[in-house]
Design a protein around this motif. Structure first.
Motif, PDB file in Angstrom:
ATOM      1  N   UNK A 435       0.722  -1.012  -0.029  1.00  8.38           N
ATOM      2  CA  UNK A 435      -0.129   0.071  -0.113  1.00  8.38           C
ATOM      3  C   UNK A 435       0.890   1.930  -0.179  1.00  8.38           C
ATOM      4  N   UNK A 436       2.099   1.161   0.368  1.00  8.29           N
ATOM      5  CA  UNK A 436       2.696   3.027   0.677  1.00  8.29           C
ATOM      6  C   UNK A 436       3.343   2.666  -0.284  1.00  8.29           C
ATOM      7  N   UNK A 437       4.466   1.250  -1.156  1.00  7.59           N
ATOM      8  CA  UNK A 437       4.555   1.785  -2.648  1.00  7.59           C
ATOM      9  C   UNK A 437       3.186   1.955  -3.345  1.00  7.59           C
ATOM     10  N   UNK A 438       2.763   1.728  -3.211  1.00  2.00           N
ATOM     11  CA  UNK A 438       0.779   2.166  -4.166  1.00  2.00           C
ATOM     12  C   UNK A 438       0.777   3.637  -4.252  1.00  2.00           C
ATOM     13  N   UNK A 461       3.715   4.394 -13.547  1.00  4.18           N
ATOM     14  CA  UNK A 461       4.169   2.171 -13.239  1.00  4.18           C
ATOM     15  C   UNK A 461       6.009   2.163 -13.573  1.00  4.18           C
ATOM     16  N   UNK A 462       6.644   3.971 -14.490  1.00  2.00           N
ATOM     17  CA  UNK A 462       8.256   3.355 -13.608  1.00  2.00           C
ATOM     18  C   UNK A 462       8.605   3.869 -12.883  1.00  2.00           C
ATOM     19  N   UNK A 463       7.607   4.856 -11.926  1.00  2.00           N
ATOM     20  CA  UNK A 463       8.224   5.559 -10.272  1.00  2.00           C
ATOM     21  C   UNK A 463       8.090   4.124  -9.810  1.00  2.00           C
ATOM     22  N   UNK A 464       6.874   3.516 -10.092  1.00  2.00           N
ATOM     23  CA  UNK A 464       6.564   2.158  -9.000  1.00  2.00           C
ATOM     24  C   UNK A 464       7.202   1.023  -9.175  1.00  2.00           C
ATOM     25  N   UNK A 465       7.780   0.347 -10.408  1.00  2.00           N
ATOM     26  CA  UNK A 465       8.921  -0.430 -10.294  1.00  2.00           C
ATOM     27  C   UNK A 465      10.324  -0.074  -9.794  1.00  2.00           C
ATOM     28  N   UNK A 466      10.602   1.186 -10.322  1.00  2.00           N
ATOM     29  CA  UNK A 466      11.595   1.872  -9.441  1.00  2.00           C
ATOM     30  C   UNK A 466      11.584   1.574  -7.960  1.00  2.00           C
ATOM     31  N   UNK A 470      13.876  -0.380  -5.984  1.00  2.00           N
ATOM     32  CA  UNK A 470      14.725   0.338  -5.098  1.00  2.00           C
ATOM     33  C   UNK A 470      14.903  -0.670  -3.449  1.00  2.00           C
ATOM     34  N   UNK A 471      13.380  -0.952  -2.756  1.00  2.00           N
ATOM     35  CA  UNK A 471      13.092  -1.806  -1.521  1.00  2.00           C
ATOM     36  C   UNK A 471      13.725  -3.201  -1.978  1.00  2.00           C
TER      37      UNK A 471
END
Length: 572
Positions: A435-438, A461-466, A470-471
Motif C-alpha cells: 500500500x505504501x509503494x502504491x 508505472x516506471x516510478x512504482x517499478x523503481x 529499491x525496496x
C-alpha cells in the motif's frame, strides 16, 4: 468555510458583509483513455490548478494585491491554512499571504483573480455583520439557494461542520447571506454556493437532502427551479438533471448501508446522484446521467433475478472478469460483504451477470463478473478480484504469464515476476509495504500469485517499478542513488549524525509512521560520494500546511530532529 459559519444556525447572529461589484477584481474491456481519471493534487498551496495541468499561463495572467488587517489575515488563513487553500482551489488562482506585511497576493487570469478577491472579501466580512450580495455578483460561479429558517441550524451543523464537510467534498465555498438591502425575511435565508457547475450542484443537492429531512415537502415547491438550473452550462453543453421517484422500500435499497449504494453509483457513473426525500436526482452530462440511470435499473433488476448486460463487449465503461464457479462464493463473501468492500475501495459498481439458462452448470465453468466505473478504478477492482481468485485457484490468471513492460504513455499495465522471499518482503505485514509503494507512486500495485501488476500512466508505472527495485535492494544491503536533483518526486534531507537513529527509530518504526501519515516512501540511501542522506519519495508534493505528501513528511522529520537536539533521549 470556517468556524463563524455556525453563527448562521438556528437564530444566531447572521454572517455579515456588504459586497460591491467595484470591489472585486485482465480484462475484456475497451481499454481506451477514460476522461474521468482523477485529477492530481496541487503541487503547492499557491497553484492548485495550473501547475497540475502544466498549462501555459493565460494571456490575461496578472497579479493583484490586497491590503488586509491582522484579524483579516487570521480569517483568510484559517486553521492550518485550510481556508486559504480552499479559496485558491475554488477560484483556481494562486494565493500567497505575506503575514508580516499583511498583504494578500493573488495570481491568475483576470476572472480567477476577481473570483479569488471576491471570496477573500466574503471570508473577511464574516467577522462583522450580515453578508449582502447583489444580483450582479454572479461570475458564473454562484448558486443561491433558499433554506427554510427552521432548517438553517441543521444545515449549518455544530460549529459549521456540516457546511465545511460539503465544501471539502465538492470543492466549493458556502455561506449564508442577504440578497440586496432589506431583503432579509423571517421564513428563509439565502445560502450562497460558489464554485464550478459540478461542485455547486453537488453541494446544493446535499443541502437539499438535509433540508428535506427537516422540512418534508420543501423540494416539491422548488422542483422546477432545481431541475432546470445550469442546464447546458458546461464544456459539453449537455449538462442537465434527470429525476425518478422511489417507494419507501426502494429508497432504503437504493441508499444502502450508510449511503454506500448511492455513493458507488455516483462515483462509478461520474454523475451526481443524490436522494431528496423519495426523489432520486441525477445531474451531469448526458452520458453521465445515462450511465447512472442504467446502473440504477440494473441494481433493481437484481432483486427480480439474474441480470445480463446485452452488448457489454461494445461498452467503454465496463470490464468483465471470468471467475471460476468454485471461487464465486469466496469473491462475493457472506451477504456480499467482500464485493461491497471492493466497490467502496475503488468506487465501482459490480455484479455477477448470468443468463437464466446458465444455472446448474458445475465445476469447470466460469461466471462473468462485470465491473462499471472509470478505467483506473475498474482496473484496480479487477486486479483485486484476480488476487482473490488466484489464492483460491492458483494458476487461473498466472499460468504462462510473462513479464511485460509497456511503452504506452497513457494508462496501461506492466508485470514483474518476483521470487518467494521477494514477494513476502514487497507485500509486507497486512500488505502495508504494498500500500505504501502504491500510494507513493500514484499507481495501482497488486500481486497476483508471484506477479506484480503495476497499472497507471507511463510515469506512474516506471516510478512504482523503481520503488520496488529499491525496496528489494534494501533486503540485501544499502542502496545507492547518486542524484535525485532532476526528479520531481523526491525530497533530499541531510540528517545530523547524532540524530539518524532517533529519526529512523527502532527497526525503522519512526520512518514507517511518517510514511503512513504522509503517503510517501522513505529510506536512507548513499549518494555518489558514499554519504548517507534521507530520501523522501512521493508523487504528491503536498503543501506547506497540509497533512499529506512530501512536504508533510519533511516537516515531521524536522520535528524529530529538533526533538532530539532538545534532548529527547531523556523522555522518549
Amino acid at each position: 468555510i470556517c468556524a463563524p459559519v455556525s453563527s448562521a444556525g438556528g437564530g444566531g447572529r447572521q454572517l455579515a458583509m456588504v459586497m460591491n461589484r467595484d470591489s472585486r477584481a485482465r480484462s475484456r474491456s475497451r481499454d481506451r483513455q477514460d476522461s474521468r481519471e482523477p485529477v492530481r493534487s496541487p503541487r503547492d498551496s499557491r497553484s492548485p490548478s495550473q501547475r497540475d495541468k502544466g498549462a501555459s499561463k493565460p494571456d490575461d495572467y496578472g497579479v493583484d494585491t490586497m491590503k488586509i488587517t491582522d484579524d483579516d489575515a487570521a480569517f483568510i488563513l484559517g486553521k492550518g491554512g485550510k481556508t486559504k487553500e480552499k479559496i485558491s482551489r475554488v477560484s483556481e488562482a494562486e494565493i500567497e499571504l505575506f503575514e508580516r506585511d499583511l498583504i494578500l497576493e493573488i495570481r491568475g487570469s483576470k476572472l480567477q483573480r476577481r473570483r479569488a478577491k471576491k471570496y477573500c472579501e466574503g471570508v473577511m466580512a464574516q467577522r462583522t455583520g450580515p453578508v449582502i450580495v447583489t444580483e450582479d455578483y454572479d461570475d458564473d460561479d454562484l448558486t443561491m439557494l433558499q433554506v427554510p429558517q427552521e432548517a438553517v441550524g441543521f444545515v449549518t451543523g455544530r460549529a459549521g461542520n456540516f457546511l465545511r464537510t460539503i465544501e471539502e467534498e465538492w470543492g466549493t465555498l458556502m455561506f449564508f447571506c442577504e440578497v440586496g438591502k432589506g431583503s432579509r425575511g423571517r421564513d428563509f435565508e439565502k445560502l450562497a454556493i460558489f464554485g464550478s457547475v459540478r461542485g455547486r450542484r453537488g453541494s446544493e443537492l446535499k443541502v437539499l437532502s438535509a433540508v428535506e429531512t427537516k422540512v418534508p415537502g420543501y423540494y416539491d415547491k422548488i422542483r422546477e427551479e432545481v431541475v432546470s438550473r445550469d442546464r447546458g452550462k458546461d464544456e459539453t453543453g449537455t449538462w442537465g438533471t434527470d429525476t425518478m421517484t422511489f417507494q419507501d422500500d426502494e429508497l432504503s435499497y437504493a441508499l444502502g448501508k450508510q449511503g454506500s449504494t448511492r455513493k458507488k453509483l455516483e462515483r462509478s457513473s461520474a454523475a451526481i446522484v443524490q436522494y431528496v426525500g423519495h426523489n432520486a436526482i441525477f445531474s451531469g452530462t448526458r452520458a453521465e446521467r445515462k450511465r447512472a440511470k442504467e446502473y440504477m435499473k440494473w441494481l433493481f433488476e437484481q432483486l427480480e433475478g439474474p441480470v445480463y448486460v446485452d452488448g457489454w463487449q461494445d461498452r467503454e465503461d465496463c470490464t468483465v472478469v471470468d471467475v471460476p464457479r468454485e471461487c464465486v462464493g469466496y469473491i462475493t463473501g457472506s451477504r456480499r460483504a467482500a464485493l461491497a468492500t471492493m466497490e467502496e475501495e475503488w468506487g465501482v459498481f459490480m455484479f455477477f451477470m448470468n443468463k437464466t439458462d446458465d444455472k446448474g452448470k458445475g465445476k469447470g465453468y466460469t461466471e462473468l463478473l462485470i465491473i462499471f466505473g472509470s478505467q483506473r478504478d475498474r482496473r484496480g477492482a479487477e486486479l483485486k478480484i484476480m488476487n482473490g481468485v488466484e489464492k483460491k485457484a492458483p494458476g487461473t490468471f498466472t499460468r504462462g504469464v510473462r513479464e511485460k513492460t509497456s511503452d504506452v504513455r497513457g494508462f496501461d499495465t506492466d508485470r514483474m515476476i518476483l521470487r518467494d522471499e521477494e514477494l513476502s518482503y514487497a507485500i509486507g505485514k497486512e500488505a502495508a509495504t504494498q500500500k505504501k509503494l502504491e500510494k507513493a507512486a500514484g499507481a495501482i500495485l497488486q500481486f497476483v500469485g508471484h506477479i506484480a501488476f503495476v497499472a497507471g500512466t507511463l510515469k506512474e508505472r516506471r516510478r512504482c517499478k523503481e520503488f520496488i527495485s529499491w525496496l528489494l535492494q534494501q533486503m540485501r544491503g544499502s542502496v545507492t542513488i547518486p542524484d535525485v536533483s532532476q526528479r520531481d518526486d523526491a525530497t533530499e534531507m541531510h540528517i545530523p549524525a547524532n540524530c539518524k537513529g532517533w529519526v529512523t527509530g527502532n527497526r525503522g518504526c519512526e520512518l514507517r509512521r511518517i510514511e503512513q501519515a504522509s503517503g510517501t516512501y522513505m529510506f536512507i540511501a548513499l549518494d555518489a560520494s558514499g554519504e548517507e542522506r534521507l530520501l523522501i519519495f512521493g508523487a504528491h508534493e503536498g503543501t506547506k500546511t497540509g497533512e499529506t505528501g512530501r512536504l508533510y513528511a519533511e516537516r515531521l522529520v524536522q520535528e524529530l530532529v529538533q526533538e532530539k537536539l532538545r534532548g529527547g533521549d531523556r523522555w522518549r
